[in-house]
Design a protein around this motif. Structure first.
Motif, PDB file in Angstrom:
ATOM      1  N   SER A 216       8.083  69.026 -21.521  1.00 54.42           N
ATOM      2  CA  SER A 216       8.408  68.319 -22.412  1.00 54.42           C
ATOM      3  C   SER A 216       9.893  68.165 -21.924  1.00 54.42           C
ATOM      4  N   VAL A 217       9.732  67.050 -21.544  1.00 55.06           N
ATOM      5  CA  VAL A 217      11.131  66.390 -21.337  1.00 55.06           C
ATOM      6  C   VAL A 217      11.374  65.506 -22.648  1.00 55.06           C
ATOM      7  N   ARG A 218      12.617  65.461 -23.223  1.00 57.73           N
ATOM      8  CA  ARG A 218      12.552  64.521 -24.318  1.00 57.73           C
ATOM      9  C   ARG A 218      13.458  63.533 -24.260  1.00 57.73           C
TER      10      ARG A 218
ATOM     11  N   GLY B 166      16.025  53.799 -23.655  1.00 54.29           N
ATOM     12  CA  GLY B 166      16.417  55.026 -23.792  1.00 54.29           C
ATOM     13  C   GLY B 166      15.510  56.052 -23.698  1.00 54.29           C
ATOM     14  N   ILE B 167      14.416  55.681 -23.999  1.00 58.02           N
ATOM     15  CA  ILE B 167      13.026  56.516 -24.189  1.00 58.02           C
ATOM     16  C   ILE B 167      12.340  56.455 -22.901  1.00 58.02           C
TER      17      ILE B 167
ATOM     18  N   SER C 148      -1.431  61.015 -22.003  1.00 59.77           N
ATOM     19  CA  SER C 148      -0.249  61.189 -22.032  1.00 59.77           C
ATOM     20  C   SER C 148       0.486  62.741 -22.335  1.00 59.77           C
ATOM     21  N   GLN C 149      -0.251  63.362 -23.438  1.00 61.28           N
ATOM     22  CA  GLN C 149      -0.147  64.397 -24.036  1.00 61.28           C
ATOM     23  C   GLN C 149      -0.383  65.688 -23.077  1.00 61.28           C
TER      24      GLN C 149
ATOM     25  N   ARG D 102       7.272  65.524 -18.922  1.00 62.05           N
ATOM     26  CA  ARG D 102       7.177  63.997 -19.633  1.00 62.05           C
ATOM     27  C   ARG D 102       7.289  62.879 -18.702  1.00 62.05           C
ATOM     28  N   SER D 103       8.025  63.049 -17.676  1.00 63.72           N
ATOM     29  CA  SER D 103       8.434  61.721 -17.023  1.00 63.72           C
ATOM     30  C   SER D 103       6.965  61.056 -16.232  1.00 63.72           C
ATOM     31  N   ARG D 104       5.815  62.042 -16.196  1.00 63.63           N
ATOM     32  CA  ARG D 104       4.669  61.447 -15.724  1.00 63.63           C
ATOM     33  C   ARG D 104       3.883  60.779 -16.855  1.00 63.63           C
ATOM     34  N   ALA D 105       4.298  60.873 -18.266  1.00 63.52           N
ATOM     35  CA  ALA D 105       3.606  60.134 -19.004  1.00 63.52           C
ATOM     36  C   ALA D 105       3.990  58.716 -19.228  1.00 63.52           C
TER      37      ALA D 105
END
Length: 519
Positions: free
Chosen positions: A3-5, A328-329, A456-457, A462-465
């Protein structure tokens, strides 16, 4: 409420400097125990974490309850709070285990155990309130208390975002001896283990908070006494601020006031930062709705003028938004601009002709009364949508709690609602807003979108999602279960005597009242 947020992008942070060495956060003895008054227009839906899924309630929860995890200011990874440690077991992202921190006690004096944690998560799912956070735990199959300090979450599918959800207000841990298992707790008592205790609460008026001397968690200490004061609308908050009745004003002064804030004003401290809060126009897609035909909803998308909303209603304090996921997300696109680049009555009329509907198409549009400039926004959207005589919009404002229940039960055709992200990850804009059975209850269901959300989960990185979320946004722009309107800028204003207001709200879903200090 996620998890990269998300990267919290600070666009501007202007603070009055006191003394050569910067802030002197050394309060005088007279101010040591003086209450700091914080004003807001956010309302509290319920004091029970199983019955509330909104910014106002969660702001209070993050101070009076603990979750196993929390977020550092501007952080993108959760850190242990009530937990000593948490981690996925194995490589499948389907078993998540936490060990409790020792010495945490409820107000009754009873020690928190893993059974309390299991109980708290179980009751959120069992109660499954229409306006509660149960939907956040859609991948949670079961919880086991393995011993007094070890709790294990068993997931139905791989979910790298589960720790982020645990860190939200939905993960608030309650005393199993004080909260009923299958219904919401009534009254105004709160039995939490957060950095504050709630000593008094009057609905829609105030919440009085005292530092919790028994707190044990991520924080090294608690803050000053706080009184949260709730105002019915932005104008009343502005009046209270100008009259010196509050020391800090946040969420939300009127746009006319925010647009005129002067960072160099010596009488106040102003914090302006980018935010991931969005506002969408949600559309009822059910079979009995006049908006059930996708061509009717696409026609509406051709008529909305975001720039006009941002510049006139909000006076430049928000930015036009053209997709489900904000700037930004991870994965943000401009899918609605790509598909509907310029307002066109002609294209809207052609779609309605193809749909074979009678003109004008009549539908109801609801908004939360006394929630910022919702009334002005609704009037402007009505004017835009009625251009060319294609639609006839019946606008109605509702008290906040009633409004929530109406959209949850599909009693309106369209409604405008702001969305404060539960946690800094694109996932918070996925299942909660456009997945089958979404929190916004539009009736929308797309198997491909659901598949992309689940897919995606599976990515711990998280960049891979990002690709999955780009596809989701493309589908949403075509299906139009919602129309993105704008993305907010975050403003906090405080007197010269109060420091720490820049940490109060940074987009991670935690409202850090303990960071406020007298200078």
């Amino acid at each position: 409420m996620r998890s990269v947020r998300m990267r919290v992008l600070v666009a501007l942070l202007v603070l009055a400097i006191v003394g050569i060495g910067g802030w002197q956060l050394l309060p005088s003895q007279d101010n040591q125990n003086k209450t700091i008054a914080v004003g807001t227009t956010d309302a509290v839906t319920d004091l029970d974490p199983a019955g509330a899924y909104d910014a106002g309630s969660w702001a209070l929860f993050s101070n009076v309850f603990q979750s196993l995890l929390t977020f550092e200011p501007g952080g993108v990874e959760p850190v242990p709070d009530a937990a000593k440690s948490c981690a996925f077991q194995g490589s499948g992202l389907r078993t998540y285990q936490c060990t409790l921190r020792s010495g945490i006690t409820f107000p009754s004096g009873r020690t928190m155990t893993a059974e309390d944690v299991k109980y708290s998560f179980d009751r959120v799912k069992k109660i499954n309130s229409d306006v509660g956070p149960a939907s956040l735990f859609s991948t949670l199959a079961s919880v086991t208390a393995d011993d007094a300090t070890t709790v294990t979450f068993h997931l139905s599918s791989a979910d790298a975002t589960f720790p982020l959800k645990v860190a939200t207000g939905a993960g608030s841990i309650v005393d199993k001896e004080k909260y009923p298992a299958d219904s919401l707790r009534g009254g105004t008592d709160v039995d939490g283990t957060g950095p504050y205790t709630l000593t008094s609460y009057t609905k829609n008026e105030k919440a009085v908070l005292q530092p919790n001397g028994s707190y044990r968690g991520y924080l090294t200490g608690t803050g000053r006494p706080i009184e949260l004061r709730y105002y019915a609308d932005s104008a009343k908050l502005d009046t209270a601020w100008k009259a010196g009745q509050v020391d800090v004003a946040t969420r939300e002064l009127p746009p006319s006031v925010l647009s005129e804030l002067n960072p160099s004003d010596p009488d106040k401290r102003v914090t302006e930062s980018d935010s991931a809060e969005t506002r969408n126009l949600y559309l009822n897609t059910r079979a009995d709705s006049p908006l059930r035909d996708v061509r009717v909803r696409r026609a509406m998308a051709w008529l909305v003028n975001r720039e006009q909303l941002a510049s006139t209603v909000y006076e430049g304090t928000v930015d036009p938004l053209y997709s489900l996921i904000p700037t930004g997300i991870t994965g943000h696109t401009t899918s609605f601009f790509d598909d509907y680049p310029k307002q066109s009555v002609q294209k809207a009329r052609a779609l309605l002709t193809q749909a074979g509907v009678s003109l004008p198409v009549r539908f109801t549009f609801g908004y939360g009364r006394n929630r910022g400039v919702g009334e002005q926004e609704a009037a402007t959207l009505k004017q835009q949508l009625e251009a060319g005589g294609l639609f006839k919009v019946d606008v109605q404002g509702y008290e906040w709690t009633d409004f929530q229940k109406r959209w949850a039960t599909g009693k309106m055709d369209a409604w405008a609602v702001g969305w404060v992200p539960d946690y800094p990850d694109p996932d918070t804009f996925g299942a909660a807003l456009v997945g089958t059975g979404s929190t916004m209850s539009t009736g929308y269901s797309n198997k491909l979108v659901d598949h992309l959300i689940l897919d995606s989960q599976q990515y711990a990185d998280r960049s891979r999602a990002a690709n999955d979320f780009r596809d989701i946004q493309a589908d949403v722009a075509q299906d139009v279960p919602l129309i993105p309107l704008w993305q907010r800028k975050e403003y906090v204003v405080s007197t010269e005597a109060v420091g720490g207001s820049q940490y109060l709200d940074d987009g991670t879903g935690v409202f850090r009242l303990w960071r406020l200090q007298w200078i």
